[in-house]
Design a protein around this motif. Sequence first.
Motif, PDB file in Angstrom:
ATOM      1  N   VAL A 238       0.764  -1.257  -0.045  1.00 36.39           N
ATOM      2  CA  VAL A 238      -0.033  -0.056   0.104  1.00 36.39           C
ATOM      3  C   VAL A 238       1.009   1.336   0.033  1.00 36.39           C
ATOM      4  CG1 VAL A 238      -1.651   1.278   1.094  1.00 36.39           C
ATOM      5  CG2 VAL A 238      -1.806  -1.359   1.264  1.00 36.39           C
ATOM      6  N   ASP A 239       0.813   2.055  -1.184  1.00 36.43           N
ATOM      7  CA  ASP A 239       1.766   3.128  -1.395  1.00 36.43           C
ATOM      8  C   ASP A 239       0.858   4.364  -0.966  1.00 36.43           C
ATOM      9  OD1 ASP A 239       3.621   5.104  -2.148  1.00 36.43           O
ATOM     10  OD2 ASP A 239       4.166   3.911  -3.912  1.00 36.43           O
ATOM     11  N   HIS A 240       1.227   5.078   0.380  1.00 39.78           N
ATOM     12  CA  HIS A 240       0.438   6.261   0.415  1.00 39.78           C
ATOM     13  C   HIS A 240       1.389   7.367  -0.159  1.00 39.78           C
ATOM     14  CE1 HIS A 240      -2.895   4.969   2.981  1.00 39.78           C
ATOM     15  NE2 HIS A 240      -2.206   3.854   3.477  1.00 39.78           N
ATOM     16  N   SER A 241       0.857   8.387  -1.170  1.00 37.00           N
ATOM     17  CA  SER A 241       1.764   9.182  -1.636  1.00 37.00           C
ATOM     18  C   SER A 241       0.850  10.345  -1.712  1.00 37.00           C
ATOM     19  CB  SER A 241       2.259   8.746  -3.258  1.00 37.00           C
ATOM     20  OG  SER A 241       1.290   8.764  -4.093  1.00 37.00           O
ATOM     21  N   VAL A 242      -0.295  10.461  -1.289  1.00 36.76           N
ATOM     22  CA  VAL A 242      -0.918  11.843  -1.360  1.00 36.76           C
ATOM     23  C   VAL A 242      -1.568  11.817   0.024  1.00 36.76           C
ATOM     24  CG1 VAL A 242      -1.732  11.586  -3.704  1.00 36.76           C
ATOM     25  CG2 VAL A 242      -3.041  10.478  -2.137  1.00 36.76           C
ATOM     26  N   ALA A 274       2.418  12.522   2.087  1.00 38.90           N
ATOM     27  CA  ALA A 274       1.099  11.998   2.353  1.00 38.90           C
ATOM     28  C   ALA A 274       0.864  12.109   3.957  1.00 38.90           C
ATOM     29  CB  ALA A 274       1.417  10.284   2.190  1.00 38.90           C
ATOM     30  N   GLU A 275       0.612  13.353   4.153  1.00 39.52           N
ATOM     31  CA  GLU A 275       0.304  13.953   5.545  1.00 39.52           C
ATOM     32  C   GLU A 275      -1.181  13.557   5.905  1.00 39.52           C
ATOM     33  OE1 GLU A 275       1.171  18.186   5.802  1.00 39.52           O
ATOM     34  OE2 GLU A 275       3.309  17.861   5.766  1.00 39.52           O
ATOM     35  N   GLY A 276      -1.462  13.116   6.984  1.00 38.13           N
ATOM     36  CA  GLY A 276      -2.848  12.951   7.531  1.00 38.13           C
ATOM     37  C   GLY A 276      -3.130  11.292   6.943  1.00 38.13           C
ATOM     38  N   THR A 277      -2.080  10.720   6.636  1.00 41.81           N
ATOM     39  CA  THR A 277      -2.279   9.171   6.417  1.00 41.81           C
ATOM     40  C   THR A 277      -2.830   8.237   7.659  1.00 41.81           C
ATOM     41  OG1 THR A 277      -0.918   9.076   4.607  1.00 41.81           O
ATOM     42  CG2 THR A 277      -1.352   6.935   6.028  1.00 41.81           C
ATOM     43  N   ASP A 278      -3.697   7.497   7.634  1.00 44.27           N
ATOM     44  CA  ASP A 278      -4.223   6.455   8.574  1.00 44.27           C
ATOM     45  C   ASP A 278      -4.351   5.057   8.143  1.00 44.27           C
ATOM     46  OD1 ASP A 278      -5.154   5.472  10.869  1.00 44.27           O
ATOM     47  OD2 ASP A 278      -7.259   6.514  10.699  1.00 44.27           O
ATOM     48  N   THR A 279      -3.302   4.374   8.715  1.00 43.04           N
ATOM     49  CA  THR A 279      -3.106   2.975   8.133  1.00 43.04           C
ATOM     50  C   THR A 279      -2.743   2.086   9.110  1.00 43.04           C
ATOM     51  OG1 THR A 279      -1.727   1.644   6.582  1.00 43.04           O
ATOM     52  CG2 THR A 279      -0.768   3.448   7.711  1.00 43.04           C
ATOM     53  N   TYR A 280      -3.293   0.642   8.843  1.00 41.64           N
ATOM     54  CA  TYR A 280      -2.931  -0.259   9.992  1.00 41.64           C
ATOM     55  C   TYR A 280      -3.113  -1.627   9.315  1.00 41.64           C
ATOM     56  CZ  TYR A 280      -2.678  -3.090  14.144  1.00 41.64           C
ATOM     57  OH  TYR A 280      -2.378  -3.786  15.441  1.00 41.64           O
ATOM     58  N   GLU A 281      -2.045  -2.616   9.609  1.00 39.02           N
ATOM     59  CA  GLU A 281      -1.954  -3.799   8.967  1.00 39.02           C
ATOM     60  C   GLU A 281      -1.836  -4.855  10.129  1.00 39.02           C
ATOM     61  OE1 GLU A 281       1.216  -4.539   6.005  1.00 39.02           O
ATOM     62  OE2 GLU A 281       2.569  -3.304   7.593  1.00 39.02           O
ATOM     63  N   ILE A 302       7.636   5.147   7.123  1.00 38.62           N
ATOM     64  CA  ILE A 302       7.038   6.503   7.489  1.00 38.62           C
ATOM     65  C   ILE A 302       7.955   7.543   7.228  1.00 38.62           C
ATOM     66  CG2 ILE A 302       5.602   7.920   8.993  1.00 38.62           C
ATOM     67  CD1 ILE A 302       5.010   5.384  10.597  1.00 38.62           C
ATOM     68  N   LEU A 303       7.638   8.298   6.233  1.00 41.41           N
ATOM     69  CA  LEU A 303       8.629   9.307   5.749  1.00 41.41           C
ATOM     70  C   LEU A 303       8.053  10.836   6.202  1.00 41.41           C
ATOM     71  CD1 LEU A 303       9.834   8.072   2.511  1.00 41.41           C
ATOM     72  CD2 LEU A 303      10.873   7.655   4.643  1.00 41.41           C
ATOM     73  N   THR A 304       7.012  10.945   7.090  1.00 37.94           N
ATOM     74  CA  THR A 304       6.531  12.208   7.518  1.00 37.94           C
ATOM     75  C   THR A 304       6.051  11.988   8.871  1.00 37.94           C
ATOM     76  OG1 THR A 304       4.828  13.931   7.204  1.00 37.94           O
ATOM     77  CG2 THR A 304       4.166  11.561   6.559  1.00 37.94           C
ATOM     78  N   GLY A 305       6.208  12.994   9.778  1.00 33.82           N
ATOM     79  CA  GLY A 305       5.552  13.000  11.138  1.00 33.82           C
ATOM     80  C   GLY A 305       4.205  13.321  11.109  1.00 33.82           C
TER      81      GLY A 305
END
Length: 372
Positions: A238-242, A274-281, A302-305
């Motif tokens: 899963v690639d979060h880029s936005v 991808a600020e504001g991402t919400d993810t869990y696996e 994770i490349l953003t805080g």
Amino acid sequence: MGLETKPLVTLHETASFDLADFPVPTGREEQWRFTPLSRLKGLHDGTAVNDGNDRTEVLTPSGVSYELVSREDPRIGTAGKPADRVAAQAYNAFEKAGVITVPKELVASEPIVVNVHGQGGTVFRHLLVDVKPMAEAVVVLNYTGTGVQGANVEFVVGDGAKLTVVSNQDWDRDAVQVAQYTTLVGRDATFKSVVVTLGGDLVRISPRVAYTAPGGRAELVGLYFADAGQHLEHRLLVDHSVPNCASDVTYKGGLQGDDAHTVWIGDVIIRAEAEGTDTYELNRNLLLTDGARADSVPNLEILTGEIAGAGHASASGRLDDEHMFYLQARGIPADEARKLIVHGFFNELIQRIEVPEIQEKVLAAVEAELAR
């Protein structure tokens, strides 16, 4: 069983339509180290010849179209590029691609069903499901029969659209399938994938999800059950880029018998933008006998805080002795107690399938596996 976490390599991985960009794997590569290459029937090294056939049936409700197109059709490859050599081989070897189109704002009245029955030999396949903006559809992919298959399946989910896909791998015991499922999720769109893998000698499914704009949501659910000698592998990215998108991954597996082997790789990357991402696996494996092996590798980069939430969990273990004791102490025979525990383990996922006829088939299949 194995459990490990390591840095992702997805930032630098190859994705290309050109087969020459992918060296023949040796088994030492990160992408291939769990896969028994000798059982791929030549899908990975170019020796597999497109000499097979299968019987394909596509059932579409009113308003939904299905067509066969050439590789020159500009829609092919819309969702993304092949990410390993077998996917690239399949892309360069298919003769005709199937395209299912759900028109803008149409709510499909019933599921779109694709039945593929292998009849021997090697087949390379390509399927594109294009759900236009604000449309809604459920797609059921049923794979049965025998043979060797390399495939790419694309899902394009337009802005504000909703797509649920149920992929049911119920192959004969000698079948081989390697497939990449590539999904592109639009603005405020919702995608749900349910992968059920029970049959085959070797099955390797690689779901991949990317987003085009904020508000996209993806839910990836998987259920698999491996018997003696089976190799069932699921490799997710899963690639979060936005910004402001969400993903939720839950896969569970059962294993029994000598050399039953499952592999689950869960890669999630949250890029700097991808600020504001919400993810869990989450991955859970239940080993029912000695001699079975479950490899589980969750990876989160994770490349953003600036995120809403992110996490992962993975565990593999045997039947809980306390659960067995509790049930047997109440007069339930050991075999029945075992079945109840396994049903409880899978029940959450089966309920999330949301297609009654598939739910019934999966329940029956789990019953059959436990009766072996």
